[in-house]
Design an enzyme around this catalytic site. Structure first.
Site, PDB file in Angstrom:
ATOM      1  N   ILE A  19       0.915  -1.135   0.233  1.00  0.00           N
ATOM      2  CA  ILE A  19       0.040  -0.026   0.047  1.00  0.00           C
ATOM      3  C   ILE A  19       0.948   1.108   0.059  1.00  0.00           C
ATOM      4  O   ILE A  19       1.603   1.471   0.926  1.00  0.00           O
ATOM      5  CB  ILE A  19      -0.965  -0.045   1.316  1.00  0.00           C
ATOM      6  CG1 ILE A  19      -1.790  -1.212   1.157  1.00  0.00           C
ATOM      7  CG2 ILE A  19      -1.831   1.334   1.107  1.00  0.00           C
ATOM      8  CD1 ILE A  19      -2.574  -1.507   2.579  1.00  0.00           C
TER       9      ILE A  19
ATOM     10  N   TYR B 144      -6.322  18.684  -9.842  1.00  0.00           N
ATOM     11  CA  TYR B 144      -6.405  17.432  -9.006  1.00  0.00           C
ATOM     12  C   TYR B 144      -7.452  16.430  -9.884  1.00  0.00           C
ATOM     13  O   TYR B 144      -7.263  15.179 -10.107  1.00  0.00           O
ATOM     14  CB  TYR B 144      -6.903  17.773  -7.786  1.00  0.00           C
ATOM     15  CG  TYR B 144      -7.153  16.628  -7.032  1.00  0.00           C
ATOM     16  CD1 TYR B 144      -6.121  15.674  -6.363  1.00  0.00           C
ATOM     17  CD2 TYR B 144      -8.491  16.181  -6.667  1.00  0.00           C
ATOM     18  CE1 TYR B 144      -6.465  14.672  -5.676  1.00  0.00           C
ATOM     19  CE2 TYR B 144      -8.638  14.848  -5.914  1.00  0.00           C
ATOM     20  CZ  TYR B 144      -7.539  14.156  -5.330  1.00  0.00           C
ATOM     21  OH  TYR B 144      -7.826  13.052  -4.486  1.00  0.00           O
TER      22      TYR B 144
END
Length: 268
Positions: A8, A143
């Site tokens: 992760i 973004y």
């Protein structure tokens, strides 16, 4: 079979840390990453060094995991950064920085895990994108674009690697109560900017959305469910009803009607 080995990225805080902690609690062998893990303590999972902007750093982390575990079953591509600002006022170099992390960084991590997953003839890649990636949001356009681009790459990669027994999916979260606002690049509210008043108001609105967002454990449980799904879907959305419904509205409403709804929401 022994517990699955999970990598992760961006697991030192927020959504990444929540996913890593939850999967570790559920018996997975979890390796979370941070650019500077030596400065961090009190984690329930192993935290290793990985910088998505550094290819050798990515490869070293994967080599370490494979050497210790002999396999790598799941990648949760979570590392990312936020950015706010009017397109006209935001330095282009800062836009490139965000794409280098959110888009190219995620791609480089995928490219680095795929040889091992092909070797195993199995694997799962979960790209963490954003509900914002389904639409261009005012003062968050860069973004939105970086996460939307990763959505499209996810679709393409999924088809390319399917024959090797590898699944690629994406999970698009809405607003979650994390420290993402403090880690964003904020274009300054310039005194002479044509967008000064509206941008300042929207910065406050964005921060309030994060502060009142869902608990990251909701994302963690969603990722756990995906990992345990035999044939996972390509796209998942995790957020409150209206955030997920906004994607449906974009699909069914005329463009300018949908644009007007967003402008009303952001008081533009």
């Amino acid at each position: 079979m022994s517990s699955k080995v999970v990598l992760i990225t961006g697991a030192s805080s927020g959504i990444g840390k929540s996913i890593a902690s939850y999967l570790s609690l559920k018996g997975f062998k979890v390796y979370g990453t941070s650019r500077n893990p030596k400065n961090l303590e009190n984690f329930s999972f192993e935290l290793i060094a990985l910088d998505v902007l550094d290819i050798s750093s990515i490869q070293n982390a994967i080599d370490l995991i494979v050497e210790k575990e002999g396999r790598l079953d799941v990648l949760v591509n979570n590392a990312g950064m936020g950015i706010t600002g009017p397109i006209e006022d935001t330095p282009t170099e800062e836009m490139r920085n965000v794409f280098n992390t959110n888009f190219f960084g995620a791609i480089d991590v995928m490219k680095s895990v795929l040889p091992q997953m092909r070797k195993q003839n199995s694997g799962l890649i979960i790209n963490v994108t954003s509900i914002a990636g389904y639409m261009g949001l005012p003062f968050r356009g860069v973004y939105s674009a970086s996460k939307g681009a990763l959505e499209i790459i996810t679709e393409a990669t999924s088809m390319e690697v399917k024959s090797f027994g590898i699944n690629v999916v994406n999970v698009a979260p809405g607003d979650f109560a994390t420290n993402i606002a403090s880690g964003r690049y904020h274009t300054p509210v310039f005194e002479n900017s044509a967008y000064k008043k509206k941008y300042k108001e929207n910065l406050e609105l964005m921060d309030s959305h994060v502060d009142s967002g869902l608990d990251p454990i909701v994302m963690a449980k969603s990722v756990f469910k995906i990992i345990n799904t035999k044939n996972p879907k390509l796209h998942y959305k995790v957020g409150d009803f209206m955030q997920k419904f906004s994607i449906v509205l974009k699909r069914i409403l005329p463009d300018r009607v949908y644009e007007k709804l967003l402008m009303n929401h952001y008081k533009l």
